[in-house]
Design a protein around this motif. Structure first.
Motif, PDB file in Angstrom:
ATOM      1  N   GLN A 145       0.783  -1.347  -0.017  1.00 53.49           N
ATOM      2  CA  GLN A 145      -0.095   0.094  -0.164  1.00 53.49           C
ATOM      3  C   GLN A 145       0.769   1.356   0.054  1.00 53.49           C
ATOM      4  O   GLN A 145       0.447   2.270  -0.725  1.00 53.49           O
ATOM      5  CB  GLN A 145      -0.908   0.011   1.205  1.00 53.49           C
ATOM      6  N   VAL A 146       2.035   1.509   0.382  1.00 56.32           N
ATOM      7  CA  VAL A 146       3.016   2.397   0.529  1.00 56.32           C
ATOM      8  C   VAL A 146       3.431   2.836  -0.875  1.00 56.32           C
ATOM      9  O   VAL A 146       3.346   3.774  -1.309  1.00 56.32           O
ATOM     10  CB  VAL A 146       4.036   2.246   1.503  1.00 56.32           C
ATOM     11  N   GLU A 147       3.685   1.661  -1.566  1.00 60.12           N
ATOM     12  CA  GLU A 147       4.098   1.811  -2.867  1.00 60.12           C
ATOM     13  C   GLU A 147       2.983   2.147  -3.534  1.00 60.12           C
ATOM     14  O   GLU A 147       3.272   3.060  -4.614  1.00 60.12           O
ATOM     15  CB  GLU A 147       4.683   0.523  -3.399  1.00 60.12           C
ATOM     16  N   ALA A 148       1.746   1.790  -3.463  1.00 59.28           N
ATOM     17  CA  ALA A 148       0.643   2.131  -4.296  1.00 59.28           C
ATOM     18  C   ALA A 148       0.269   3.795  -3.924  1.00 59.28           C
ATOM     19  O   ALA A 148       0.026   4.429  -4.990  1.00 59.28           O
ATOM     20  CB  ALA A 148      -0.646   1.530  -3.859  1.00 59.28           C
ATOM     21  N   MET A 149       0.053   3.985  -2.818  1.00 55.43           N
ATOM     22  CA  MET A 149       0.101   5.497  -2.238  1.00 55.43           C
ATOM     23  C   MET A 149       1.204   6.531  -3.058  1.00 55.43           C
ATOM     24  O   MET A 149       0.794   7.478  -3.384  1.00 55.43           O
ATOM     25  CB  MET A 149      -0.020   5.792  -0.945  1.00 55.43           C
ATOM     26  N   GLY A 150       2.170   6.104  -2.940  1.00 56.98           N
ATOM     27  CA  GLY A 150       3.204   7.023  -3.521  1.00 56.98           C
ATOM     28  C   GLY A 150       3.657   6.994  -5.122  1.00 56.98           C
ATOM     29  O   GLY A 150       3.745   8.246  -5.238  1.00 56.98           O
TER      30      GLY A 150
END
Length: 165
Positions: free
Chosen positions: A21-26
């Motif tokens: 999710q961190v990768e997706a949000m960024g």
């Protein structure tokens, strides 16, 4: 960063699948949050985080996830049959303002993570988390209780039965 630069250079729409999710949000301009093959919400990262469509999205995105408490755990006349959602960084010691919704918060433990400090505790029988920058001293020690609050504009209301906002 390299992947984003490449995508801009070739100037084409890209679908990138990740469970991070961190990768997706960024990386994402728009994110599709899926559950068992069903799209639960499709929106820009800010909307996914700040305005989740349902309790699945609210608790899937964010670490720690959004707190969800039964509306009956506060004495502010907010209807039963609802869950109140708020992000840990919005849960602060009560200041007595008219725009805040107060909750009795009992702290069980504190976690220091370098850049931030997490307080784990309960509102009634529901586990919740408060997040503070590490530069801010913890307002409560484990075993202590105090009134905490969330700005009314930051509260999200979910139907307790369906989970929908």
């Amino acid at each position: 960063d390299e992947l984003q630069q490449f995508q801009r250079r070739v100037a084409t729409t890209t679908i990138y699948v990740t469970h991070d999710q961190v990768e997706a949000m960024g990386m994402g301009d728009r994110i599709a949050v899926m559950d068992q093959g069903r799209v639960r919400q499709l929106a820009p990262p800010e909307e996914i985080y700040d305005e989740p469509a349902d309790t699945f999205v609210a608790t899937f995105v964010g670490s720690p996830p959004m707190n969800l408490v039964p509306a009956s755990t506060n004495g502010n006349g907010i209807g039963s049959g609802e869950l109140l959602g708020f992000r840990p960084e919005h849960f602060r010691p009560a200041e007595g303002g008219d725009g805040e919704v107060r909750f009795p918060f009992h702290v069980h433990r504190q976690e220091y993570l370098g850049a931030e400090r997490l307080l784990y505790g309960e509102i009634g029988a529901t586990n919740v988390v408060a997040r503070f920058p590490a530069t801010v001293p913890a307002p409560l020690a484990p075993g202590e209780s105090a009134e905490f609050a969330v700005d009314r504009r930051r509260l999200k209301r979910f139907d307790a039965e369906t989970g929908l906002r």
